[in-house]
Every structure is written in structure tokens, then in C-alpha cells.
Design a protein around this motif. Structure first.
Motif, PDB file in Angstrom:
ATOM      1  N   SER A   1      11.962  22.513  76.295  1.00  0.00           N
ATOM      2  CA  SER A   1      12.859  21.057  75.787  1.00  0.00           C
ATOM      3  C   SER A   1      13.520  20.972  77.426  1.00  0.00           C
ATOM      4  CB  SER A   1      13.644  21.095  74.851  1.00  0.00           C
ATOM      5  OG  SER A   1      14.393  22.590  74.936  1.00  0.00           O
ATOM      6  N   SER A   2      13.360  21.575  78.353  1.00  0.00           N
ATOM      7  CA  SER A   2      14.356  21.288  79.350  1.00  0.00           C
ATOM      8  C   SER A   2      13.574  22.272  81.012  1.00  0.00           C
ATOM      9  CB  SER A   2      15.740  22.094  78.980  1.00  0.00           C
ATOM     10  OG  SER A   2      16.192  23.687  79.134  1.00  0.00           O
TER      11      SER A   2
ATOM     12  N   GLY B   1      23.294  19.179  81.406  1.00  0.00           N
ATOM     13  CA  GLY B   1      22.837  20.331  81.032  1.00  0.00           C
ATOM     14  C   GLY B   1      24.081  21.014  81.242  1.00  0.00           C
TER      15      GLY B   1
ATOM     16  N   CYS C   1      15.553  30.078  77.566  1.00  0.00           N
ATOM     17  CA  CYS C   1      14.418  28.980  77.597  1.00  0.00           C
ATOM     18  C   CYS C   1      14.099  28.683  76.222  1.00  0.00           C
ATOM     19  CB  CYS C   1      13.530  28.420  78.682  1.00  0.00           C
ATOM     20  SG  CYS C   1      12.435  27.322  78.391  1.00  0.00           S
TER      21      CYS C   1
ATOM     22  N   GLN D   1      19.651  24.679  84.318  1.00  0.00           N
ATOM     23  CA  GLN D   1      19.523  23.765  83.338  1.00  0.00           C
ATOM     24  C   GLN D   1      19.402  22.454  82.827  1.00  0.00           C
ATOM     25  OE1 GLN D   1      19.992  25.328  78.940  1.00  0.00           O
ATOM     26  NE2 GLN D   1      17.781  25.337  78.504  1.00  0.00           N
TER      27      GLN D   1
ATOM     28  N   HIS E   1      18.347  18.889  80.719  1.00  0.00           N
ATOM     29  CA  HIS E   1      17.186  19.150  79.445  1.00  0.00           C
ATOM     30  C   HIS E   1      16.394  17.832  79.593  1.00  0.00           C
ATOM     31  CE1 HIS E   1      20.092  21.868  76.982  1.00  0.00           C
ATOM     32  NE2 HIS E   1      21.580  21.558  77.797  1.00  0.00           N
ATOM     33  N   LYS E   2      15.687  17.821  78.787  1.00  0.00           N
ATOM     34  CA  LYS E   2      14.437  16.866  79.027  1.00  0.00           C
ATOM     35  C   LYS E   2      14.792  15.444  78.713  1.00  0.00           C
ATOM     36  CE  LYS E   2      10.158  19.740  80.171  1.00  0.00           C
ATOM     37  NZ  LYS E   2       9.075  19.869  79.739  1.00  0.00           N
ATOM     38  N   SER E   3      15.686  15.456  76.975  1.00  0.00           N
ATOM     39  CA  SER E   3      15.966  14.560  76.536  1.00  0.00           C
ATOM     40  C   SER E   3      17.075  13.524  77.465  1.00  0.00           C
ATOM     41  CB  SER E   3      16.877  14.429  75.783  1.00  0.00           C
ATOM     42  OG  SER E   3      17.606  15.478  75.596  1.00  0.00           O
TER      43      SER E   3
END
Length: 129
Positions: free
Chosen positions: A66-67, A98, A107, A118, A120-122
Motif C-alpha cells: 500500500s506504499s 508518509g 511494509c 515510506q 503512501h500510494k493513497s
């Protein structure tokens, strides 16, 4: 002259991937900054799963990360200030993207990344150029 032309037609540039802040669209990382990691054992590694003894549904569908983890960069103000562990804020809009920890982080796929920066993809957009 012909040898030069034939060499030019054979090379096809790979698409470049950049990552932007979702809020202000500022570029925060590129494909060259990404640190890859081997997938861990997923949810099997997390303590809450070990205690509950639930069926192993996670083995059928391994969790996607997710990241992304990147190398430290100049825009990361908390890193420049000398913190060991802190949130990573966008330099343009101050949105939280992040966090980082020099000691490392786990992770969601179960892999341990050390040191960990890190994103975050969101909170970021992946753009292909």
C-alpha cells in the motif's frame, strides 16, 4: 551514416514513472528514487493475526504493497532537520504523504525495510510520461 540511423530506430525509450502529491500535484519522487523490497509473508507476520488463529485467507490473495519506499530526498524537511523518525510532509501544500524511520518499518506485505522512507500510494499519484 547508415549505422547511426539504424541504431537510432532500434532504441525505444522506456516510459518514465513519476509520483506526485495528490493535493498540489508537486513531483515528490521518480522511478529512480524507488527502493524495491522482497515481499514478506504478508499478514502472517503481524502480531494480531498470530493471536487470533483465523484461517489463512491471506495465502490465497497476498496483499499488494500500500506504499512505496524511496531514498531520502532534499524536499524531506524533517530528514534535513535531523529527526530519527517523523512524518513526511509535501513541501508545496504541507499534506502528509508518509513517514520515515531510520531504524526501519514493516511494509504491509510483511517485508522489513531499513532505513524506511515510506510514501503512501493513497496520497500520491503515479504518472507515466
Amino acid at each position: 551514416m547508415e549505422a547511426v540511423n539504424s541504431a537510432d530506430t532500434g532504441s525505444v525509450p522506456n516510459p518514465q514513472v513519476i509520483y506526485r502529491c495528490k493535493k498540489c500535484r508537486r513531483i515528490v519522487a521518480s522511478q529512480e528514487n524507488i527502493l524495491s523490497h522482497k515481499r514478506g509473508k504478508g499478514e502472517e507476520c503481524f502480531k494480531w493475526r498470530k493471536r487470533t488463529g483465523e484461517p489463512n485467507n491471506w495465502e490465497k490473495d497476498p496483499a499488494e504493497c500500500s506504499s512505496i519506499f524511496v531514498e531520502p530526498m532534499k524536499w524531506m524537511q524533517a530528514v534535513e532537520d535531523g529527526y530519527v523518525e517523523e512524518k513526511l510532509l509535501c513541501k508545496g501544500c504541507n499534506a502528509r504523504l508518509g513517514s520515515f524511520n531510520w531504524a526501519g518499518m514493516q511494509c504491509n506485505c510483511g517485508a522489513w525495510v531499513n532505513p524506511a522512507f515510506q510514501l503512501h500510494k493513497s496520497r500520491i499519484d503515479e504518472c507515466h510520461i
